[in-house]
Design an enzyme around this catalytic site. Structure first.
Site, mmCIF file in Angstrom:
data_model
loop_
_atom_site.group_PDB
_atom_site.id
_atom_site.type_symbol
_atom_site.label_atom_id
_atom_site.label_comp_id
_atom_site.label_asym_id
_atom_site.label_seq_id
_atom_site.Cartn_x
_atom_site.Cartn_y
_atom_site.Cartn_z
ATOM 1 N N ASP A 78 -5.295 -7.899 -4.632
ATOM 2 C CA ASP A 78 -5.479 -9.021 -3.712
ATOM 3 C C ASP A 78 -5.852 -10.295 -4.456
ATOM 4 O O ASP A 78 -5.396 -11.377 -4.093
ATOM 5 C CB ASP A 78 -6.550 -8.674 -2.668
ATOM 6 N N CYS A 93 -10.473 -2.110 -10.067
ATOM 7 C CA CYS A 93 -9.832 -0.981 -9.382
ATOM 8 C C CYS A 93 -8.445 -1.350 -8.866
ATOM 9 O O CYS A 93 -7.793 -0.537 -8.216
ATOM 10 C CB CYS A 93 -10.708 -0.451 -8.249
ATOM 11 N N GLU A 115 -12.198 -9.773 -4.783
ATOM 12 C CA GLU A 115 -10.733 -9.851 -4.625
ATOM 13 C C GLU A 115 -10.311 -11.139 -3.937
ATOM 14 O O GLU A 115 -9.136 -11.310 -3.603
ATOM 15 C CB GLU A 115 -10.186 -8.607 -3.925
ATOM 16 N N HIS A 123 0.815 -1.205 0.000
ATOM 17 C CA HIS A 123 0.000 0.000 0.000
ATOM 18 C C HIS A 123 0.851 1.259 0.000
ATOM 19 O O HIS A 123 0.417 2.305 -0.461
ATOM 20 C CB HIS A 123 -1.003 -0.029 1.163
HETATM 21 C C1 PEP Z 1 -7.081 -4.612 -4.655
HETATM 22 O O1 PEP Z 1 -6.877 -5.509 -3.838
HETATM 23 O O2 PEP Z 1 -6.912 -4.746 -5.887
HETATM 24 C C2 PEP Z 1 -7.521 -3.286 -4.210
HETATM 25 C C3 PEP Z 1 -7.867 -2.342 -5.049
HETATM 26 O O3 PEP Z 1 -7.521 -3.061 -2.856
HETATM 27 P P1 PEP Z 1 -6.191 -2.745 -1.999
HETATM 28 O O4 PEP Z 1 -5.046 -2.618 -2.967
HETATM 29 O O5 PEP Z 1 -6.465 -1.508 -1.258
HETATM 30 O O6 PEP Z 1 -6.087 -3.951 -1.145
HETATM 31 MG MG MG Z 2 -7.620 -5.281 -1.821
#
Ligand code: PEP
Ligand code: MG
Length: 550
Positions: A453, A500, A429, A187
């Site tokens: 994920d 996303c 996910e 992140h």
């Molecule tokens: C993902 O897992 O693709 C996602 C958009 O969520 P994060 O990256 O915040 O876990």
């Molecule tokens: Mg995620």
């Protein structure tokens, strides 16, 4: 000149002096003061420095965070004048002969506990403010440099940054970030991309002490940190930066255009954000909406929970700023690499497979209820949807729906305004969600596929582990198969489906994703215009594609 090679985590080239990111240790040990008067004077000096910082932050914050959020710094400033708080510190220094650091950290702890134990939600939330203020005074006391005290632009180096640290960086000062460790899918890297800060992760070593303070260059494309560049290298990077700027200028022709493929298929092109300030970047990059508001940005780096009002102000700030463009707010996704001190989650053997996201929210329903009420209230101001991360089973969606209905009733009882038809979506996910997407689709209004994920869970490859970079492959046929299946099931049930995860921003994958049936792409703000160009260049093979339902 020294070149450190790592992995490019956010494109772009930055020039600035290299600085080490320092973390102040706030757990001050007790010690006796040699001269209590001098010790008290030290405290007063630090208090004045902290007050000056807060005045400046309140001023700058109005542009960056908006009037309501910048007001927080004024509240902190007032706390520095609070007689009870000051008296507690003075008594410890002058009467009990303790060092100023210990007095400040003890008073901070004591007053924060006092607020936390109050019944009123608003007062409870002030507990974090007292801690923040005390930390600021402590930092001034120990004289450590923090990014918000940087005298000018800098490239920040650290062994690694936590997501909460990265989320707080000011791109005007932090021109680039470089880490010794870290992975592209963490992140920290994602937040850097969201904020458009050129970043390099995993350079594997720390520059020598004498290299800090020297001019440096971050090359976020190739993954290099150049310290004390030679004139030739400096010149070469200046030309590179100019080429990137020219490329950005060419993308301007895509501003304001509808997003369509070459054969006329419309695509929703949204932005991912983590806070109010990023919404500005989304608008500046002409995103058609917010496809993923990572609300955990509000919960990280603090020791008490944001209350309903604070959350409402943040969501309302984004909705107002987006002025009629859709905003999809994701419910809290903590756990795994996002450690939220305010939730005091117990350490786990396998945190990525543990209590995270919706699992935490359903265990602590008050947490979810508070957030849902704040999101619902923001929906009175513009088109808002709510989205739930880490869904694996039908019962989780049903449970969230029940909480949403309860939140609606609570607001109705209060006479508060909200959108009664607030759409509810889920993130796909986990492999389980993709595999049962035919049964999940009738329960929700949309799907958004989280490829970050999904990839780690499908391929059993930890997204945080840089040694698994060759295994962690979002383009793997198994991942693409699940994306196609999810899109197919979404359309069979008349709902739309987006992506996303970071894969959405890869122009070489645009055609594949659209052919698999994806209707929406949500990407870091800086990727929006480039992706609109990539979409415009795509001719989607309708033979493989799905019927468009929306
Ligand atoms: C993902 O897992 O693709 C996602 C958009 O969520 P994060 O990256 O915040 O876990
Ligand atoms: Mg995620």
């Amino acid at each position: 000149m020294t070149i450190f090679k790592g992995k490019g985590a956010c494109r772009g080239i930055a020039f600035a002096p290299l600085r080490r990111y320092e973390r102040a240790d706030l757990a001050a040990a007790p010690r006796a003061a040699a001269d209590v008067r001098a010790e008290h004077a030290r405290f007063e000096q630090a208090r004045a420095a902290a007050a000056a910082e807060l005045d400046e932050l309140a001023l700058q914050g109005r542009d960056k965070l908006g009037e309501e959020n910048a007001f927080l710094f004024e509240v902190h400033r007032m706390m520095l004048e609070d007689e009870d708080y000051l008296e507690a510190i003075r008594a410890m220094i002058l009467e009990q002969n303790t060092g100023a650091e210990y007095a400040v950290s003890e008073a901070g702890r004591r007053f924060s506990r006092l607020f936390a134990e109050m019944d009123d939600e608003y007062m409870q939330a002030r507990s974090a403010d007292v801690e923040d203020v005390s930390r600021r005074v402590l930092r001034c006391l120990v004289g450590r440099e923090r990014q918000e005290r940087l005298a000018g632009p800098a490239i920040l180096f650290s062994d690694d940054f936590s997501p909460s640290e990265t989320a707080r960086f000011d791109p005007a000062l932090v021109r680039g970030i470089v880490t010794e460790k870290g992975s592209l899918n963490s992140h920290t890297a994602i937040f850097a991309r969201t904020m458009g800060i050129p970043a390099v992760v995993g350079v594997g070593e720390t520059p020598a002490a004498e290299q800090f303070g020297l001019p440096a260059i971050v090359d976020g494309q190739e993954g290099a940190l150049v310290v004390d560049p030679s004139p030739e290298i400096n010149e070469r990077y200046l030309r590179c930066k100019q080429r990137l700027e020219e490329e950005a200028a060419r993308l301007e022709e895509y501003r304001g255009r509808p997003t369509r493929t070459a054969d006329g298929r419309p695509v929703r092109l949204y932005a991912n954000i983590s806070g109010v300030a990023d919404a500005q970047a989304a608008l500046e990059n002409d995103a058609e909406g917010i496809g993923l508001f990572r609300s955990e940005g509000l919960f990280l780096g603090r020791s008490t929970l944001p209350d309903e009002e604070e959350q409402y102000q943040a969501y309302a700030g984004v909705v107002r700023r987006m002025a009629g463009r859709p905003v999809i707010i994701r419910t809290l996704d903590v756990g795994a690499d996002k450690k939220a001190d305010c939730l005091a989650l117990a350490p786990e053997e396998n945190p990525a497979l543990g209590l995270r996201a919706v699992r935490v929210c359903l265990r602590q329903p008050e947490l979810l209820d508070t957030q849902l009420r704040a999101i619902l209230r923001a929906s009175a101001l513009g088109p808002v949807s709510v989205m739930v991360p880490m869904i694996a089973s039908l019962w989780e969606v049903r449970a969230v729906r029940e909480r949403l209905d309860a939140a609606r009733s609570q607001l109705e009882a209060r006479g508060a305004a909200f959108d009664p038809k607030l759409p509810l979506g889920i993130m796909v996910e986990t492999p389980a969600a993709a595999l049962i997407s035919d049964r999940l689709a009738p329960l929700v209004d949309f799907f958004s596929i989280g490829t970050n994920d999904l990839t780690q869970y499908v391929l059993a490859a930890d997204r945080m582990n840089s040694q698994l970079a060759d295994y962690y492959d979002p383009r793997h046929p198994a991942v693409l198969e699940l994306i196609g299946r999810t899109a197919h099931n979404a359309h069979r049930h008349g709902i739309w489906v987006g992506v996303c995860g970071e894969l959405a921003a890869e122009p070489d994958m645009t055609r594949t994703l659209l052919e698999l049936g994806v209707d929406e792409l949500s990407v870091p703000p800086a990727s929006v215009l480039g992706l609109r160009r990539a979409i415009a260049a795509c001719r989607v093979d309708r033979g493989n594609g799905e019927e468009q339902t929306c």
